[in-house]
Design a protein around this motif. Sequence first.
Motif, short mmCIF file in Angstrom:
data_model
loop_
_atom_site.label_atom_id
_atom_site.label_comp_id
_atom_site.label_asym_id
_atom_site.label_seq_id
_atom_site.Cartn_x
_atom_site.Cartn_y
_atom_site.Cartn_z
N LYS A 75 23.92 29.89 -82.11
CA LYS A 75 23.85 28.47 -82.11
C LYS A 75 24.20 27.61 -83.58
N SER A 113 15.31 31.21 -63.11
CA SER A 113 13.69 30.81 -63.52
C SER A 113 12.86 32.52 -62.64
N LEU A 120 16.74 32.76 -74.66
CA LEU A 120 16.61 31.43 -75.44
C LEU A 120 17.67 30.26 -75.34
N LEU A 121 18.98 30.77 -75.42
CA LEU A 121 19.51 29.74 -75.36
C LEU A 121 19.86 29.44 -73.86
N THR A 122 20.19 30.30 -72.67
CA THR A 122 19.83 29.19 -71.73
C THR A 122 18.49 28.98 -71.25
N MET A 123 17.20 29.26 -71.50
CA MET A 123 16.42 28.05 -71.13
C MET A 123 16.33 26.75 -72.10
N GLU A 124 17.26 27.25 -73.26
CA GLU A 124 17.78 25.44 -73.65
C GLU A 124 18.74 24.70 -72.77
N GLU A 125 19.47 25.26 -72.36
CA GLU A 125 20.65 24.56 -71.51
C GLU A 125 20.13 24.00 -69.58
N GLY A 126 19.26 25.12 -69.53
CA GLY A 126 18.77 24.34 -68.60
C GLY A 126 18.65 25.86 -68.09
N TYR A 136 20.11 34.23 -81.26
CA TYR A 136 19.88 32.35 -80.77
C TYR A 136 20.39 31.61 -81.89
N GLU A 176 20.06 35.51 -75.48
CA GLU A 176 20.78 34.78 -74.35
C GLU A 176 19.82 34.33 -73.64
#
Length: 504
Positions: free
Chosen positions: A429, A390, A220-226, A425, A218
């Motif tokens: 995806k 962050s 990793l996914l949130t880092m990709e989305e912002g 992740y 989760e």
Amino acid sequence: MEEIGNLMHGFSVALTLPNLMYMLIGITLGVLIGVLPGLGGANGIAILLPLTFSMNPTSAIIMLSCIYWGALFGGAITSILFNIPGEPWSVATTFDGYPMAQQGRAAQALTAAFTSSFVGALFAVILITFLAPLLAKFALKFGPAEFFAVQLLTFCSFVGMSKEPPAKVIAAMMLGFALAAVGLDSVTGTLRMTFGVSELLKGFDFLIAVIGLFGIGEILLTMEEGLSFKGKNAKINPRVVLQTWAGLPRYWLTFLRSTVVGCWMGITPGGATPASFMSYGIARRSSKDPASFGKGQIEGVVAPETAAHAAGTSALLPMLTLGIPGSPTAAVLLGGLLIWGLQPGPMLFVEQKDFVWGLIASMYLGNIVGLLVVLTTVPFWASILRIPFSVIAPVIIVICAIGAYTVHSSMFDVWLMLVFGVVGYLFKKLKYPLAPMVLALVLGDMAEASFRQAMLLSQGSLAIFWSNPLVGSIAGLAIVMLLWPLWGLAKDHYKARERKEGMA
């Protein structure tokens, strides 16, 4: 009735000042244990068990059982706020609890989870109070074939009731079975799929996989989305709690179904984890709006939490009456009883009435205290969502790493957690469901052991799964659940053909 008199005597034992203090300490420690991923109720009680050796057995078991209730409550907190199941049975709670938190409804989700947990546990304790002798006899009928039939029903229910394509569900489940098979075969002693890596002799631990798949995946996914929490502006106040309570009675049928499933799975014993998955699937299938599940449906929080608490509480019944622990935590508590010189079984109710009925009374009180403790701390837990992602993301990763390391005190487990994080992740995806893989990973070993024992008993004949009405009815229901998607496809095809003919 005799049970009422015994219960009143139990309340007189539990309602002493020292026992109430131990109750509060146990609940608080349990919530903390439930919040920390990877620790879990069984591990927490095992760590704290030596602290109770100098206490009298009644006070000790009250404190340890309250740690158990607290852990059951606490497991929902990180599931809802961070999509990290604090306990194995909290995995199903993430499906709708986390989307609710992202939508700014964290307090509503937490209140629903805690209240559902309380209701499930309350009915399970009432069951223990009045139906102990009858249910103990029923539990004795379960052998390897019956256990496998229950586990098969859990797997097939997930295929039949999932909103995901059955092919994807089965593919994810097969991967889970493959991962569960890694390690030393307990029957033949041969190595399976270790590829020369000595650390894989013990196989993949379920908690490490869950922490990686859900927690790290989760993040990793949130880092990709912002880097942001979508629910950080959620307003938390007592009015939300009261509003949530006002809306929960409309789900009375879900409460009832989930309680029945949970109590049954706890007594047989199937366990809290499959009970939560099964109840979630039944609630989704029975809902008038199944498409809303997985998107922040409060019923998707009510069902698994009610079932998990009902199963976790009723698992103590076979432990007390038969000496058969219905869950890992009950097994640790059983060890405590033996250390204190108490032998579980029917005679325990005769020779140690103060102990048994004091424990049962503490179940009522402990759940009330637990509900009050977690509800009063809802604003504190939900306010975590206001911290910038962050800042909180590195803290979550560190907590996940500590949780993974403490399972076996091995750095290899931390690396495994990261690998599972990448798998989680990729699954998200590619839109593959994680839950079937997790379910197969946690129940794969148990299902395999039960199946092989049943085959040894029947000398290889599958007829053992229809050898008596109990196992036959469970296995038959499992097959119906497995074939349910075909019925749905046939019905859709028939409707499409009717429409086509009508247009013609």
